[in-house]
Design an enzyme around this catalytic site. Structure first.
Site, PDB file in Angstrom:
ATOM      1  CG  HIS A 263      21.780  44.471  46.333  1.00  0.00           C
ATOM      2  ND1 HIS A 263      22.016  45.832  46.367  1.00  0.00           N
ATOM      3  CD2 HIS A 263      20.675  44.296  45.563  1.00  0.00           C
ATOM      4  CE1 HIS A 263      21.081  46.433  45.672  1.00  0.00           C
ATOM      5  NE2 HIS A 263      20.257  45.525  45.162  1.00  0.00           N
ATOM      6  CG  ASP A 314      15.758  39.083  41.304  1.00  0.00           C
ATOM      7  OD1 ASP A 314      14.596  39.395  41.001  1.00  0.00           O
ATOM      8  OD2 ASP A 314      16.750  39.742  40.959  1.00  0.00           O
TER       9      ASP A 314
HETATM   10  N1  ACO Z   1      27.189  34.135  43.986  1.00  0.00           N
HETATM   11  C1  ACO Z   1      28.489  33.907  44.208  1.00  0.00           C
HETATM   12  N2  ACO Z   1      29.397  34.884  44.362  1.00  0.00           N
HETATM   13  C2  ACO Z   1      28.941  36.128  44.296  1.00  0.00           C
HETATM   14  C3  ACO Z   1      27.593  36.445  44.069  1.00  0.00           C
HETATM   15  C4  ACO Z   1      26.715  35.383  43.924  1.00  0.00           C
HETATM   16  N3  ACO Z   1      25.430  35.600  43.715  1.00  0.00           N
HETATM   17  N4  ACO Z   1      27.447  37.778  44.067  1.00  0.00           N
HETATM   18  C5  ACO Z   1      28.660  38.292  44.271  1.00  0.00           C
HETATM   19  N5  ACO Z   1      29.568  37.307  44.405  1.00  0.00           N
HETATM   20  C6  ACO Z   1      30.989  37.454  44.636  1.00  0.00           C
HETATM   21  C7  ACO Z   1      31.703  37.774  43.335  1.00  0.00           C
HETATM   22  O1  ACO Z   1      32.103  36.636  42.651  1.00  0.00           O
HETATM   23  C8  ACO Z   1      32.867  38.596  43.838  1.00  0.00           C
HETATM   24  O2  ACO Z   1      33.804  37.716  44.398  1.00  0.00           O
HETATM   25  P1  ACO Z   1      35.387  37.983  44.233  1.00  0.00           P
HETATM   26  O3  ACO Z   1      35.625  39.288  44.929  1.00  0.00           O
HETATM   27  O4  ACO Z   1      35.983  36.820  44.874  1.00  0.00           O
HETATM   28  O5  ACO Z   1      35.628  38.087  42.757  1.00  0.00           O
HETATM   29  C9  ACO Z   1      32.251  39.392  44.983  1.00  0.00           C
HETATM   30  O6  ACO Z   1      31.188  38.589  45.481  1.00  0.00           O
HETATM   31  C10 ACO Z   1      31.709  40.738  44.551  1.00  0.00           C
HETATM   32  O7  ACO Z   1      30.747  40.523  43.507  1.00  0.00           O
HETATM   33  P2  ACO Z   1      30.488  41.466  42.286  1.00  0.00           P
HETATM   34  O8  ACO Z   1      29.858  40.690  41.191  1.00  0.00           O
HETATM   35  O9  ACO Z   1      31.748  42.229  41.950  1.00  0.00           O
HETATM   36  O10 ACO Z   1      29.447  42.461  42.937  1.00  0.00           O
HETATM   37  P3  ACO Z   1      28.639  43.569  42.171  1.00  0.00           P
HETATM   38  O11 ACO Z   1      28.281  44.586  43.174  1.00  0.00           O
HETATM   39  O12 ACO Z   1      29.367  44.012  40.964  1.00  0.00           O
HETATM   40  O13 ACO Z   1      27.348  42.787  41.651  1.00  0.00           O
HETATM   41  C11 ACO Z   1      25.355  41.567  41.741  1.00  0.00           C
HETATM   42  C12 ACO Z   1      26.156  42.718  42.360  1.00  0.00           C
HETATM   43  C13 ACO Z   1      25.270  41.745  40.242  1.00  0.00           C
HETATM   44  C14 ACO Z   1      23.952  41.608  42.323  1.00  0.00           C
HETATM   45  C15 ACO Z   1      26.030  40.244  42.098  1.00  0.00           C
HETATM   46  O14 ACO Z   1      25.981  40.024  43.491  1.00  0.00           O
HETATM   47  C16 ACO Z   1      25.433  39.080  41.353  1.00  0.00           C
HETATM   48  O15 ACO Z   1      25.840  38.801  40.218  1.00  0.00           O
HETATM   49  N6  ACO Z   1      24.433  38.360  41.957  1.00  0.00           N
HETATM   50  C17 ACO Z   1      23.757  37.281  41.281  1.00  0.00           C
HETATM   51  C18 ACO Z   1      22.721  37.826  40.307  1.00  0.00           C
HETATM   52  C19 ACO Z   1      21.535  38.405  41.022  1.00  0.00           C
HETATM   53  O16 ACO Z   1      20.972  37.833  41.933  1.00  0.00           O
HETATM   54  N7  ACO Z   1      21.119  39.577  40.563  1.00  0.00           N
HETATM   55  C20 ACO Z   1      19.943  40.286  41.084  1.00  0.00           C
HETATM   56  C21 ACO Z   1      20.346  41.472  41.896  1.00  0.00           C
HETATM   57  S1  ACO Z   1      18.930  42.286  42.584  1.00  0.00           S
HETATM   58  C22 ACO Z   1      18.247  43.050  41.256  1.00  0.00           C
HETATM   59  O17 ACO Z   1      18.931  43.553  40.402  1.00  0.00           O
HETATM   60  C23 ACO Z   1      16.853  43.035  41.116  1.00  0.00           C
END
Ligand code: ACO
Length: 375
Positions: A263, A314
């Site tokens: 998140h 989710d």
């Molecule tokens: N699985 C694996 N790695 C992850 C995940 C995940 N679910 N979420 C974040 N990371 C990792 C990224 O790969 C990144 O790693 P790195 O620094 O080695 O490149 C690091 O954690 C930071 O992640 P970002 O994607 O840059 O974080 P951001 O704040 O931009 O995105 C988000 C947040 C979109 C929720 C992200 O965690 C994600 O894509 N999660 C999966 C999708 C999801 O569950 N979305 C629902 C969110 S809740 C809602 O909107 C209702």
């Protein structure tokens, strides 16, 4: 030379404070709607009361609650012409969120107050949108099954009616309670991607329907509301508790995202996920689907251990909906059915203190191009 913007680029606007808001707040792992903790609302309130709270900044009196629910529940039915039009639209191979986006846009054409900008009309439009989104989702399921539209019972709640209109029979009271709690948990979440989309659209002083349609489009994506559907598809793909740890470890090693984790704001856990985890465990066990909860728990433990990421709203909502027998591709539309109340609170707040959103882009394109005729 192109005009350049020398400020730092905040990719994804992380840490940018874009507006003031009194709708909902996130502080560490505490989520409040209008100052009320989500745990208290989930335990004691109901979705209708939460909608009143989000729109009015206070809980209703008993008389206000009565009037509010009467108006809301009476607004659940769809115009006959709209039902006929929706029946004629393509739905095979169409994602329900794409269908809902279109259906919501069509609904505006049947609303003679859609373009009004006075407060009374806007409140009335908000009532209709909040009441009818669940009806639209239920209707889509009826259409897909080749069944007739079921008229809502205007004496019953939105949660009760959604299940009733979808299955065409009196719903189990336990499922009504569970869905109502899910609607509360999903109703608002500060400046998330879809609420921000709604605010951006309304900041041009566009109409409420346009802002809500923008928000539905944003919610649809798998990084936002679309993640709940992806969680269920992942669980089905993994197939058994035995394979779960290995599957997730491999996915993480391949730098794949595990849906339902991570998140932007919560770093110490999403309070909604904790509530949903308990609901998932209980419902999965009762409905003979304990394996899905057990798999989820293994995935949860593995992602936490290997990546330090915690589940978001989710992750466990997927198995809650699955245990209730709701089709997987309706999970995100149900999210929209709930979140519309929060979007509307944000839209009202934006209209009340508006300035158009217009950030800058830092130029990184070509320069000094010289036009030549086509050869
Ligand atoms: N699985 C694996 N790695 C992850 C995940 C995940 N679910 N979420 C974040 N990371 C990792 C990224 O790969 C990144 O790693 P790195 O620094 O080695 O490149 C690091 O954690 C930071 O992640 P970002 O994607 O840059 O974080 P951001 O704040 O931009 O995105 C988000 C947040 C979109 C929720 C992200 O965690 C994600 O894509 N999660 C999966 C999708 C999801 O569950 N979305 C629902 C969110 S809740 C809602 O909107 C209702």
């Amino acid at each position: 030379m192109a005009e350049t913007y020398e400020g730092a680029v905040d990719r994804g606007l992380e840490g940018v404070v874009a507006c003031t808001t009194g709708v909902s707040s996130i502080v560490d792992a505490t989520l409040c709607y209008r100052g009320f903790k989500i745990e208290d609302l989930a335990a004691h309130s109901n979705y209708e009361e939460v909608v009143f709270l989000l729109w009015n900044d206070r809980l209703p009196t008993a008389a206000e609650y009565e009037t509010f629910t009467q108006e809301l529940w009476a607004s659940q039915s769809l115009p006959v012409g709209l039902v006929e039009t929706l029946k004629s639209l393509p739905h095979k191979g169409v994602h329900p969120m794409a269908w809902l986006r279109t259906a919501t846009s069509l609904l505006a054409l049947y609303d003679d107050q859609a373009q009004n900008d006075d407060d009374v009309s806007r409140k009335s439009v908000a009532m209709r949108l909040t009441a009818k989104l669940g009806t639209l989702v239920a209707l889509l399921e009826r259409i897909r099954q080749g069944k007739d539209y079921v008229q809502p019972n205007t004496d019953r709640s939105l949660a009760w009616n959604f299940l009733y209109m979808m299955i065409g029979a009196e719903p189990q009271s336990e499922f009504v309670k569970v869905l109502d709690t899910c609607l509360i948990l999903h109703a608002d979440h500060e400046l998330n991607c879809s609420a921000f989309s709604a605010r951006v659209t309304s900041s041009s002083l566009s109409d409420i329907y346009s802002a809500v349609v923008s928000a539905i489009g944003a919610l649809k994506g798998p990084l936002h509301g679309g993640a709940n559907e992806q969680v269920m598809l992942m669980l089905q793909k993994i197939g058994s508790v035995d394979g779960a740890k290995e599957w997730v470890t491999k996915a993480l090693a391949n730098k794949e995202k595990v849906m339902g984790f991570g998140h932007r704001v919560y770093k110490n856990g999403d309070p909604r996920a904790k509530i949903l985890r308990g609901m998932s465990q209980e419902l999965c066990e009762k409905s003979g689907k304990a394996e899905f909860y057990d798999m989820s728990k293994v995935i949860d433990d593995t992602v936490q251990a290997e990546k330090g990421l915690l589940p978001n709203v989710d992750f466990y909502s997927a198995t809650v909906y699955n245990a209730m027998g709701i089709p997987t591709d309706l999970y995100t539309p149900i999210f929209a059915f709930s979140r519309v109340s929060g979007w509307l609170a944000h839209i009202f707040e934006q209209y009340a203190n508006n300035r158009i959103y217009r950030p800058r882009g830092k130029w990184n394109g070509k320069e000094n191009q010289v036009w030549k005729p086509r050869s």
